[in-house]
Design a protein around this motif. Structure first.
Motif, PDB file in Angstrom:
ATOM      1  N   GLY A  93       0.799  -1.228   0.078  1.00  0.00           N
ATOM      2  CA  GLY A  93       0.102   0.043  -0.023  1.00  0.00           C
ATOM      3  C   GLY A  93       0.849   1.347  -0.088  1.00  0.00           C
ATOM      4  O   GLY A  93       2.059   1.156  -0.184  1.00  0.00           O
ATOM      5  N   LEU A  94       0.310   2.292   0.220  1.00  0.00           N
ATOM      6  CA  LEU A  94       0.594   3.670   0.293  1.00  0.00           C
ATOM      7  C   LEU A  94       1.844   3.749   1.098  1.00  0.00           C
ATOM      8  O   LEU A  94       2.817   4.627   0.728  1.00  0.00           O
ATOM      9  CB  LEU A  94      -0.336   4.828   0.579  1.00  0.00           C
ATOM     10  CG  LEU A  94      -1.552   5.129  -0.659  1.00  0.00           C
ATOM     11  CD1 LEU A  94      -2.310   6.049  -0.126  1.00  0.00           C
ATOM     12  CD2 LEU A  94      -0.530   5.744  -1.907  1.00  0.00           C
ATOM     13  N   HIS A  95       1.757   3.211   2.336  1.00  0.00           N
ATOM     14  CA  HIS A  95       2.894   3.369   3.340  1.00  0.00           C
ATOM     15  C   HIS A  95       4.170   2.469   2.825  1.00  0.00           C
ATOM     16  O   HIS A  95       5.096   2.713   3.514  1.00  0.00           O
ATOM     17  CB  HIS A  95       2.541   2.905   4.653  1.00  0.00           C
ATOM     18  CG  HIS A  95       1.547   1.980   4.706  1.00  0.00           C
ATOM     19  ND1 HIS A  95       0.239   2.099   4.786  1.00  0.00           N
ATOM     20  CD2 HIS A  95       2.018   0.748   5.215  1.00  0.00           C
ATOM     21  CE1 HIS A  95      -0.263   0.939   4.976  1.00  0.00           C
ATOM     22  NE2 HIS A  95       0.647   0.014   5.013  1.00  0.00           N
ATOM     23  N   GLY A  96       3.989   1.708   1.819  1.00  0.00           N
ATOM     24  CA  GLY A  96       5.066   1.233   1.270  1.00  0.00           C
ATOM     25  C   GLY A  96       6.051   2.186   0.684  1.00  0.00           C
ATOM     26  O   GLY A  96       7.276   1.396   0.412  1.00  0.00           O
ATOM     27  N   ALA A  97       5.757   3.401   0.514  1.00  0.00           N
ATOM     28  CA  ALA A  97       6.734   4.279  -0.049  1.00  0.00           C
ATOM     29  C   ALA A  97       7.963   4.322   1.039  1.00  0.00           C
ATOM     30  O   ALA A  97       9.065   5.101   0.950  1.00  0.00           O
ATOM     31  CB  ALA A  97       6.251   5.729  -0.182  1.00  0.00           C
ATOM     32  N   ALA A 284       3.450   4.199  -6.009  1.00  0.00           N
ATOM     33  CA  ALA A 284       2.744   4.381  -4.615  1.00  0.00           C
ATOM     34  C   ALA A 284       2.128   3.067  -4.092  1.00  0.00           C
ATOM     35  O   ALA A 284       2.408   3.004  -2.798  1.00  0.00           O
ATOM     36  CB  ALA A 284       1.783   5.577  -4.592  1.00  0.00           C
ATOM     37  N   TYR A 285       1.474   2.572  -4.614  1.00  0.00           N
ATOM     38  CA  TYR A 285       0.681   1.704  -4.009  1.00  0.00           C
ATOM     39  C   TYR A 285       1.450   0.068  -3.928  1.00  0.00           C
ATOM     40  O   TYR A 285       0.871  -0.858  -3.102  1.00  0.00           O
ATOM     41  CB  TYR A 285      -0.743   1.056  -4.819  1.00  0.00           C
ATOM     42  CG  TYR A 285      -1.596   2.264  -4.498  1.00  0.00           C
ATOM     43  CD1 TYR A 285      -2.514   2.574  -3.560  1.00  0.00           C
ATOM     44  CD2 TYR A 285      -1.472   3.378  -5.503  1.00  0.00           C
ATOM     45  CE1 TYR A 285      -3.314   3.685  -3.500  1.00  0.00           C
ATOM     46  CE2 TYR A 285      -2.423   4.522  -5.487  1.00  0.00           C
ATOM     47  CZ  TYR A 285      -3.220   4.535  -4.195  1.00  0.00           C
ATOM     48  OH  TYR A 285      -3.968   5.653  -4.274  1.00  0.00           O
ATOM     49  N   ALA A 286       2.428  -0.011  -4.769  1.00  0.00           N
ATOM     50  CA  ALA A 286       3.047  -1.462  -4.858  1.00  0.00           C
ATOM     51  C   ALA A 286       4.426  -1.630  -4.592  1.00  0.00           C
ATOM     52  O   ALA A 286       4.948  -2.754  -4.829  1.00  0.00           O
ATOM     53  CB  ALA A 286       2.458  -2.154  -6.018  1.00  0.00           C
TER      54      ALA A 286
END
Length: 313
Positions: A93-97, A284-286
């Motif tokens: 998800g986004l916090h994967g950044a 962003a998501y993956a």
């Protein structure tokens, strides 16, 4: 849906809670689900701290703390079937950044060198330690089924639960978002990449044809394409298509730049460099999943360093 009720546990890990709210977005169909399901452990509905034995376990969010890891392992022990529910659970998800930065950099920016931070205290007593990496749940426990989406669309939520309750094959495809987009993909004359604030896109023409970066062609349809059909370019919230995930030398930027260059007067290298400069948005998501993060074509730390050094074209 009828017969003996299915026992359901849900839990959220590192996420915003939106996936649990999406369950309510079933509207009147939730009544059909409740006829066949007994909800046991659910953070937004029950105050049960332990994990009862269950037939289905829905896990949202990714692994970011030791608490997340413990919760995921307990759900796996007690649930016959585990669903990775939402893009955070499936891909990070986004916090994967967080993959683009170290844990120390993130903590320093949030708690110390931040315009809104007035103290120099890093919490360490009331919350479990932040892990070094954001981790999709299938890297910690075995997952039986995957339902990406940010959050998953009610259509696919109902279909997935109905599939399990009725013991049948799901009626879903592996098509990209483009398959449901009503815009026409034509050869356009755009000569430069356009941002979302650069004019109003033509409602009938593909975003790529007009010079706007759209990820619909590289994103799995688990949304019914509401964004491109209502004037918003796809940002990839349901995660990459199987083609992107399984082909080692092709990824989001290579696929989009190749396709967009064929539909415009913009060369592929220019598009590719633009997507590298904006990689935190495009991936962003993956980016936390190894299927993306481990690709030889994915060099986000280099791209960020080049941008910061002013050397990225």
């Amino acid at each position: 849906m009828s017969g003996e009720k299915i026992r359901l546990n849900t839990d959220w890990l590192c996420d915003c809670g939106g996936c649990h709210v999406a369950l309510v977005d079933l509207h009147e169909k939730i009544l059909n689900v409740l006829e066949s399901v007994t909800i046991q452990h659910c953070p937004v509905l029950t105050d049960i701290k332990d994990y009862p034995e269950a037939d289905i376990g829905i896990l949202t969010g990714s692994i970011r703390t030791e608490h997340d890891r413990h919760a995921a392992e307990e759900m796996r022990k007690k649930c016959k079937t585990i669903i990775a529910f939402g893009t955070c659970a499936v891909y990070g998800g986004l916090h994967g950044a967080g993959l683009a930065h170290s844990r120390e950099e993130i903590i320093d920016h949030v708690y110390r060198h931040n315009p809104t931070t007035r103290t120099d205290i890093i919490p360490d007593a009331e919350v479990t330690e932040l892990a070094k990496m954001v981790t999709p749940i299938d890297e910690v426990i075995d997952v039986d089924l995957y339902l990406p989406g940010c959050p998953p669309h009610p259509h696919f939520i109902f279909e997935s639960l109905a599939t399990l309750i009725e013991k049948r094959q799901p009626r879903v495809t592996q098509d990209p978002v483009c398959a449901r987009c009503q815009r026409a993909m034509i050869k356009g004359d755009a000569s430069a990449i356009r941002n979302t604030l650069d004019g109003v896109p033509d409602d009938a023409i593909c975003f790529l044809s007009q010079g706007y970066v759209c990820l619909g062609s590289v994103t799995l349809d688990r949304c019914l394409a509401p964004c491109p059909n209502h004037g918003v370019a796809c940002t990839g919230c349901a995660g990459p298509t199987m083609q992107i995930l399984t082909e080692p030398n092709r990824d989001i930027r290579t696929e989009v730049s190749d396709r967009m260059s064929r539909l415009t007067a913009i060369d592929a290298e220019t598009i590719k460099r633009h997507m590298e400069r904006t990689a935190k948005t495009q991936y962003a998501y993956a980016m936390a999943t190894k299927m993306i993060g481990s690709k030889p074509t994915f060099l986000i730390r280099k791209w960020i360093a080049d941008v910061e050094a002013g050397t990225h074209g």
